[in-house]
Design an enzyme around this catalytic site. Structure first.
Site, PDB file in Angstrom:
ATOM      1  N   PHE A 112      -6.016   7.194   9.174  1.00 48.07           N
ATOM      2  CA  PHE A 112      -7.085   8.265   9.798  1.00 48.07           C
ATOM      3  C   PHE A 112      -7.174   7.659  10.900  1.00 48.07           C
ATOM      4  O   PHE A 112      -7.255   6.827  10.285  1.00 48.07           O
ATOM      5  CB  PHE A 112      -8.257   8.533   8.711  1.00 48.07           C
ATOM      6  CG  PHE A 112      -9.175   9.615   9.063  1.00 48.07           C
ATOM      7  CD1 PHE A 112      -8.484  10.920   9.292  1.00 48.07           C
ATOM      8  CD2 PHE A 112     -10.297   9.469  10.451  1.00 48.07           C
ATOM      9  CE1 PHE A 112      -9.694  11.687  10.474  1.00 48.07           C
ATOM     10  CE2 PHE A 112     -11.111  10.415  11.371  1.00 48.07           C
ATOM     11  CZ  PHE A 112     -10.735  11.749  11.057  1.00 48.07           C
ATOM     12  N   ASP A 183     -10.458   3.378   1.533  1.00 51.94           N
ATOM     13  CA  ASP A 183     -11.234   4.397   1.994  1.00 51.94           C
ATOM     14  C   ASP A 183     -10.827   5.207   1.292  1.00 51.94           C
ATOM     15  O   ASP A 183      -9.848   6.224   0.978  1.00 51.94           O
ATOM     16  CB  ASP A 183     -10.585   4.021   3.412  1.00 51.94           C
ATOM     17  CG  ASP A 183     -11.541   5.156   3.910  1.00 51.94           C
ATOM     18  OD1 ASP A 183     -11.818   6.001   3.702  1.00 51.94           O
ATOM     19  OD2 ASP A 183     -11.035   5.441   5.569  1.00 51.94           O
ATOM     20  N   TYR A 208     -19.531  13.666   3.232  1.00 49.93           N
ATOM     21  CA  TYR A 208     -20.127  15.187   3.877  1.00 49.93           C
ATOM     22  C   TYR A 208     -18.792  15.760   3.757  1.00 49.93           C
ATOM     23  O   TYR A 208     -18.031  17.162   4.001  1.00 49.93           O
ATOM     24  CB  TYR A 208     -20.039  15.014   5.121  1.00 49.93           C
ATOM     25  CG  TYR A 208     -19.357  14.212   6.152  1.00 49.93           C
ATOM     26  CD1 TYR A 208     -17.709  14.517   6.391  1.00 49.93           C
ATOM     27  CD2 TYR A 208     -19.410  13.134   7.305  1.00 49.93           C
ATOM     28  CE1 TYR A 208     -17.106  13.899   7.445  1.00 49.93           C
ATOM     29  CE2 TYR A 208     -18.164  12.644   7.228  1.00 49.93           C
ATOM     30  CZ  TYR A 208     -17.721  12.921   7.781  1.00 49.93           C
ATOM     31  OH  TYR A 208     -16.265  11.667   8.436  1.00 49.93           O
ATOM     32  N   LYS A 209     -17.450  15.398   3.024  1.00 49.09           N
ATOM     33  CA  LYS A 209     -16.281  15.889   2.178  1.00 49.09           C
ATOM     34  C   LYS A 209     -16.518  16.559   0.964  1.00 49.09           C
ATOM     35  O   LYS A 209     -17.387  17.681   0.982  1.00 49.09           O
ATOM     36  CB  LYS A 209     -15.043  14.818   2.740  1.00 49.09           C
ATOM     37  CG  LYS A 209     -15.109  14.853   4.137  1.00 49.09           C
ATOM     38  CD  LYS A 209     -13.831  13.876   4.318  1.00 49.09           C
ATOM     39  CE  LYS A 209     -13.446  13.358   5.591  1.00 49.09           C
ATOM     40  NZ  LYS A 209     -12.989  12.031   6.184  1.00 49.09           N
ATOM     41  N   ARG A 355      -3.965  23.349   6.838  1.00 42.41           N
ATOM     42  CA  ARG A 355      -4.145  22.172   5.374  1.00 42.41           C
ATOM     43  C   ARG A 355      -5.170  23.039   4.713  1.00 42.41           C
ATOM     44  O   ARG A 355      -6.168  23.989   5.438  1.00 42.41           O
ATOM     45  CB  ARG A 355      -5.287  21.243   6.306  1.00 42.41           C
ATOM     46  CG  ARG A 355      -5.670  19.848   4.934  1.00 42.41           C
ATOM     47  CD  ARG A 355      -6.436  18.900   5.937  1.00 42.41           C
ATOM     48  NE  ARG A 355      -6.744  18.962   6.280  1.00 42.41           N
ATOM     49  CZ  ARG A 355      -8.025  17.863   6.914  1.00 42.41           C
ATOM     50  NH1 ARG A 355      -7.809  16.437   6.951  1.00 42.41           N
ATOM     51  NH2 ARG A 355      -9.377  18.949   7.004  1.00 42.41           N
TER      52      ARG A 355
END
Ligand SMILES: *Cc1c(COP(=O)(O)O)cnc(C)c1O
Length: 396
Positions: A112, A183, A208-209, A355
């Protein structure tokens, strides 16, 4: 044991199939009530007394312990707060100090962007000849040499969903004498994680995912308990001090992972997260993983049969994949906008990735079939060609 799914626990808009819980989890009903209570009864009525009377001061640790339970870490080993970008910076700075004679940070070119940007920024600040290397993910293990201080990898690739074997990679990294940072942004709440079993030194992630903590929810950082005393925090804030309210002149880090906290915790957001994490009580991660695989395999089957234009961009082998599926399509942005207009929400990642996240807490196979039917319509009727779907928004 909690039976999945638990749609009743979430406030999901009518008629929507939400396949973007890998990017922003939906609103847990209990979180709304808790946020109101924190704002009105605690902040509103108790004012500053609430730090003690409402337990605000202990909330970062309570939430850290809930997260620890989801990633195979012991209580007390996870600190919460700040954003994942900040936690990446702290993790890297601490890892480099653990290997002072080595100068290379190894990651991969699919990581990322913020993880790599933070590494670049840290290298620039330190100005001591550090170097960031980013080979392709499949070449990472071949690059773990004697000059590598730290290997920082995101376990599940945000674009493709490809998943590293955490135990095997950690073993290879440690055999070469380097420090391992994982991560877990797309792992926590998505796949079973055994941090203790992996032996990894440090891990970071966001909430928050898959953990449904809401936009901007605080991040987390794990340090292997035996290493805490050796971690010198790069951002030595008062909330990481051994005794914040002693107001001492000099910094003295807390004797726990709490030393990686920095400043005042975001209490409203932490309270929401605390409530969102209660949903996981009684959820068996092996059962969740099995359900996630069933949903994603069904999705691939349905979409490939209905939308021949799309090319699978994720590993076909479910065990090599996290909890998302991506398809490549050169007009993927417009196609995703058209699909969202049909009530199926996924997202788009440049250059051409559509996605979709699979979250068994609130999705079942019926949702998957509806999503595939609507996708078929988008492509069969070329709905994506409508000019209104061509203009890109700031967030894709
Ligand atoms: C989502 C994500 C981030 C986001 O970082 P923030 O600081 O929370 O904006 C960082 N790294 C990875 C791997 C991610 O998936």
């Amino acid at each position: 044991m909690t039976r999945l799914p638990r749609k009743d626990l979430f406030d999901l808009p009518e008629g929507i199939v939400y396949l973007d819980g890998n990017s922003l989890g939906p609103l847990p009903k209990a979180a709304r009530a808790r946020a109101l209570e924190v704002i009105e009864a605690e902040w509103g009525q108790e004012l500053i007394k609430a730090w003690n009377t409402a337990g605000w001061m202990g909330l970062p640790q309570t939430v850290g312990d809930r997260i620890a339970g989801l990633i195979g870490a012991p209580a007390g080993s996870v600190a919460t707060g700040d954003t994942l970008s900040i936690k990446v910076y702290q993790a890297l700075a601490a890892a480099l100090k653990l290997r002072p004679d080595r100068k290379v940070i190894l990651s991969d070119n699919g990581n990322f962007p913020t993880d790599l940007y933070m590494a670049e920024g840290l290298i620039d600040t330190l100005d001591r000849g550090y170097e960031l290397r980013t080979p392709a993910p499949e070449d990472v293990t071949a690059h773990i040499g004697e000059d590598v201080a730290v290997v920082m990898l995101t376990q599940v690739d945000y674009r493709t969903g490809r998943m590293y074997d955490m135990q095997a990679v950690t073993r290879a990294v440690q055999a070469a004498g380097a420090v391992m940072i994982w991560d877990l942004a797309h792992s926590a709440g998505a796949v079973p994680v055994d941090l203790t079993g992996s032996g990894a030194e440090i891990a970071v992630g966001c909430t928050y995912k898959y953990l449904n903590g809401g936009p901007g929810a605080p991040a987390f950082i794990y340090v292997r308990p035996d290493l805490v005393a050796d971690i010198r925090p790069a951002l030595s804030g008062w909330m990481g001090h051994d005794a914040p309210f002693a107001m001492e002149r000099h910094y003295q880090p807390a004797m726990s992972t709490e030393r990686l906290r920095i400043g005042t915790p975001p209490i409203v957001q932490l309270s929401i997260l605390d409530e969102a994490l209660k949903i996981w009580d009684g959820v068996d991660m092996a059962e969740l993983r099995a359900a996630s695989i069933a949903l994603s395999q069904r999705f691939i089957r349905e979409v490939e049969a209905r939308c021949p234009e799309l090319v699978l961009a994720s590993p076909r082998d479910a065990t090599a994949r996290g909890s998302q599926v991506s398809f490549a399509f050169d007009q993927g942005y417009a196609a995703m906008q058209a699909l969202i207009a049909q009530g199926v929400i996924g997202d788009f990642r440049a250059p051409d990735i559509m996605r979709f996240g699979f979250t068994p807490l609130y999705l079942d196979e019926g949702d998957i079939v509806i999503a595939a039917e609507r996708m078929e319509r988008v492509f069969r009727d070329a709905l994506w060609k409508d000019p209104k779907f061509q203009t890109r928004s700031r967030v894709t």
